[in-house]
Design an enzyme around this catalytic site. Structure first.
Site, PDB file in Angstrom:
ATOM      1  CG  HIS A 237       5.474  29.046 -41.562  1.00 39.47           C
ATOM      2  ND1 HIS A 237       5.993  28.718 -40.332  1.00 39.47           N
ATOM      3  CD2 HIS A 237       4.785  30.196 -41.376  1.00 39.47           C
ATOM      4  CE1 HIS A 237       5.637  29.622 -39.438  1.00 39.47           C
ATOM      5  NE2 HIS A 237       4.899  30.528 -40.043  1.00 39.47           N
TER       6      HIS A 237
ATOM      7  CG  ASP B 137       4.072  31.739 -36.145  1.00 36.41           C
ATOM      8  OD1 ASP B 137       3.877  31.653 -37.370  1.00 36.41           O
ATOM      9  OD2 ASP B 137       5.043  32.333 -35.659  1.00 36.41           O
TER      10      ASP B 137
ATOM     11  CD  GLU C  66       7.385  32.783 -41.845  1.00 37.48           C
ATOM     12  OE1 GLU C  66       6.988  33.967 -41.895  1.00 37.48           O
ATOM     13  OE2 GLU C  66       7.640  32.204 -40.759  1.00 37.48           O
ATOM     14  CD  GLU C  67       8.599  31.322 -37.432  1.00 37.25           C
ATOM     15  OE1 GLU C  67       9.082  32.472 -37.385  1.00 37.25           O
ATOM     16  OE2 GLU C  67       7.450  31.048 -37.042  1.00 37.25           O
TER      17      GLU C  67
ATOM     18  CD  GLU D 165       2.593  33.260 -40.966  1.00 37.02           C
ATOM     19  OE1 GLU D 165       2.161  32.861 -39.855  1.00 37.02           O
ATOM     20  OE2 GLU D 165       3.781  33.160 -41.313  1.00 37.02           O
TER      21      GLU D 165
ATOM     22  CG  HIS E  14       8.019  33.561 -32.534  1.00 37.66           C
ATOM     23  ND1 HIS E  14       8.924  34.383 -33.186  1.00 37.66           N
ATOM     24  CD2 HIS E  14       7.326  32.939 -33.514  1.00 37.66           C
ATOM     25  CE1 HIS E  14       8.770  34.255 -34.497  1.00 37.66           C
ATOM     26  NE2 HIS E  14       7.794  33.375 -34.721  1.00 37.66           N
TER      27      HIS E  14
END
Length: 401
Positions: free
Chosen positions: A99, A128, A162-163, A187, A370
């Protein structure tokens, strides 16, 4: 990591020297690609930034021989995703997913520019999931360098949302997964050296409190304070978690009022819910309704809803078959993979609903997702990209199903 270091394995398992050399040759470009992609702000709602990501990646994919399509989001608030496909001469059909979007706001890439500290490539989205995009680019470059075409079709989805639960791209993922023999979600890998074999599902609870506005100095008694009720709801909602079942219920956002001299008439609470089963989501949803009916501030009304995102993804025989195939390959480097169950959610859950064997965490090792420490482990680039390239080769020759 040198070829000599990787070659000191058991006699019955040796790395493919041609694949290993091709992976190592890609490493300088991989590092440059990662730095370039991390410099682009690409939060899920940042359509311009995600279009810039697509513009950066598309020429690289086309140079690797892919046919690249922009697939519009079914949710107009998100940017288009990319679908790259390669057609070969073999039997296996493999889908990779990574992603492009991150959780970071515009400007963060400039505030915290990409940097390398030791083996860590650090920056917003580095682990990520921008490393996953780079891993796919290098793996396909390896296949191209070797002239490997013993597959029917390899597809790569670069998802734009995706998030936020892939609401704009779940149809694309479902379609491509159903048309494939195996799904490899790229991922980040889990340190020290794991892949993901099961994930929780995700949901977002929204609690809306409605009261009545009044002047906070002249006649506050005529108001119904929505923020005070929201505070009581916040203190109660955590009781819906269940540690024994690993169900988490966490307040993540709270908003209320609009001026400092008025009793607030409205407040909104957002709650992140994660669980391993549909039944747990059902229980939490019923619990939210019960809490909404139990108000503390007389006269205030509370409404609670639960919007379900990614479904739970349970470990299954198809995943175990892919794990066994991956470990056979990784043994060529003298390594083994640990199967990991995690509390976060991802696109693999959407793909797995089709029944296609799926596995997750096939990207480079990474951590700090994140947060300010979001990073990719650059020392894992060679072994992890070798694993991904060899998985594509083996699944192209001999599909799982």
């Amino acid at each position: 990591m040198t070829a000599a270091a990787l070659s000191s394995t058991a006699a019955h398992a040796q790395p493919r020297s041609d694949v290993l050399a091709a992976v190592q040759a890609c490493e300088p470009d991989a590092r440059a690609w990662l730095e370039r992609l991390v410099a682009i702000d690409s939060g899920s709602s940042n359509v311009a930034g995600l279009d810039a990501m697509s513009a950066a990646v598309t020429p690289e994919l086309e140079r690797l021989g892919a046919f690249v399509e922009r697939v519009p989001s079914t949710d107009p608030s998100y940017a288009a995703s990319l679908l790259a496909t390669w057609t070969g001469e073999g039997r296996g059909r493999v889908l990779m997913i990574a992603h492009m979007d991150t959780v970071f706001q515009p400007g963060v890439a400039a505030e915290r520019p990409y940097r390398v500290e030791g083996n860590r490539g650090i920056g917003p989205g580095a682990g990520d999931d921008k490393q996953g995009i780079v891993a796919a680019l290098c793996a396909m470059r390896v296949l191209g360098d070797l002239g490997f075409r013993d597959y029917a079709r390899i597809a790569l989805i670069l998802n734009s949302n995706e998030e936020t639960g892939s609401t704009g791209s779940s149809g694309l993922i479902t379609r491509e997964a159903a048309a494939s023999d195996a799904v490899l979600n790229i991922e980040r890998g889990v340190p020290p050296d794991g892949v993901v074999v099961a994930r929780k599902g995700s949901a977002k609870a929204t609690i809306v409190v409605r009261g009545r506005a009044a002047h906070s100095g002249l006649e506050p008694e005529k108001g119904l304070n929505a923020v005070v009720e929201a505070a009581h709801q916040v203190l109660k909602v955590g009781s819906l978690a269940d540690a024994a079942k690993e169900t988490t219920v966490n307040v993540t956002l709270i908003e209320g009022g609009n001026v400092s001299n008025a009793i607030p008439e409205r407040a909104t609470i957002t709650v992140d819910v994660r669980a391993f089963s549909k039944e747990e989501f059902d229980r939490v949803e019923a619990g939210l309704r019960a809490l909404a009916a139990d108000v503390t501030v007389p006269g205030v009304s509370v409404e609670a809803t639960l919007d379900r995102g990614f479904p739970p993804w349970a470990r299954n025989a198809g995943t175990d078959a892919l794990l066994a195939r991956a470990n056979d390959i990784y043994l060529e480097l003298g390594r083994s993979l640990e199967p990991i169950v995690v509390g976060s959610s991802s696109d693999v859950a959407v793909a797995a609903l089709t029944g296609t064997p799926s596995i997750d965490g096939l990207g480079w090792l990474a951590g700090g997702a994140h947060g300010v420490d979001d990073h990719a482990d650059l020392s894992s680039m060679v072994p992890r990209t070798y694993l991904l390239a060899r998985m594509l080769m083996e699944l192209g020759r001999e599909p799982i199903r």
